[in-house]
Design an enzyme around this catalytic site. Sequence first.
Site, PDB file in Angstrom:
ATOM      1  N   PRO A   2       0.901  -1.286  -0.081  1.00 14.67           N
ATOM      2  CG  PRO A   2      -0.875  -1.605   1.703  1.00 14.67           C
ATOM      3  CD  PRO A   2       0.453  -1.892   1.104  1.00 14.67           C
ATOM      4  CD  GLU A   3       2.844   2.725  -4.241  1.00  8.68           C
ATOM      5  OE1 GLU A   3       2.878   3.991  -4.859  1.00  8.68           O
ATOM      6  OE2 GLU A   3       2.760   1.977  -5.291  1.00  8.68           O
TER       7      GLU A   3
END
Length: 275
Positions: A2-3
């Site tokens: 996840p960014e």
Amino acid sequence: MPEMPEVETVRRGLIDQVKGRKITHVEIRYQNLITGDVDQFVEFVTGATVTDIGRRAKFLLIHLDNGYTIISHLRMEGRYKISNDPSAIDKHSHAIFTLDNGEKLIYNDVRKFGRMQLWNTDDLSNNKSIQKLGPEPLSKDFTFENLKPRIIRHRKDIKTVLLDQSVMSGLGNIYVDEVLWKVKIHPETSANHLTDKDIQKIIEASNEEMRQAIQAGGSTVRSYIDANGHKGNMQNSLKVYGKEGTPCPRCGTEIEKIKVGGRGTHFCPKCQVIK
């Protein structure tokens, strides 16, 4: 992994359901999830009330009313969900926080890469993980003056430099590919070869990409879901990531995939010519 947009989406989903709730019980089923003393973590968190949920780059910051903050990094596949259904807890549920309304905040992580750490809220800036982070998009510090010296001092390829969270934080493999496509810069271009105009374009494109991705609820290209169990929609707007073999949306040339710094990298060979 996840960014920044995905973590921000998780934060927004959690804050409506967890803020103001007292944590009445804590169960840690995977000891290595906690950085530091597990018993102390459980002792300090139990009985505390969640006052807010913040974020710094890819870190979730769960602030408590006792002066401590849980620093949570989801890594590859960590996720939070809230439920009062016992079946929501499975073999991948490694931390379970019981709330005063009977619901449980459950941290799941198939790969067990995620980490949590308890830290003094007033001293967050001195936490080693937080301290080394560079400016992130959409923040007041994400400026040309701050980014230029961080970028041009490197002789490495720009893809690797932008993935370095100490240079600029929040962007990972997906969004760096998208940003470089937007600004027409080849991912293997040496960072110290970039012009002032190139750097300004990277800043603007990063802000634009993050704004759009957050609005879309992040990208679900593998297993990411938000705190409400919903997938993101940004993957439907990606231009090059995961698009190898398909036409470039800008010029029609076939998108290619190569390895840069050990990471799968997508680009258009016509739009993005190496300098």
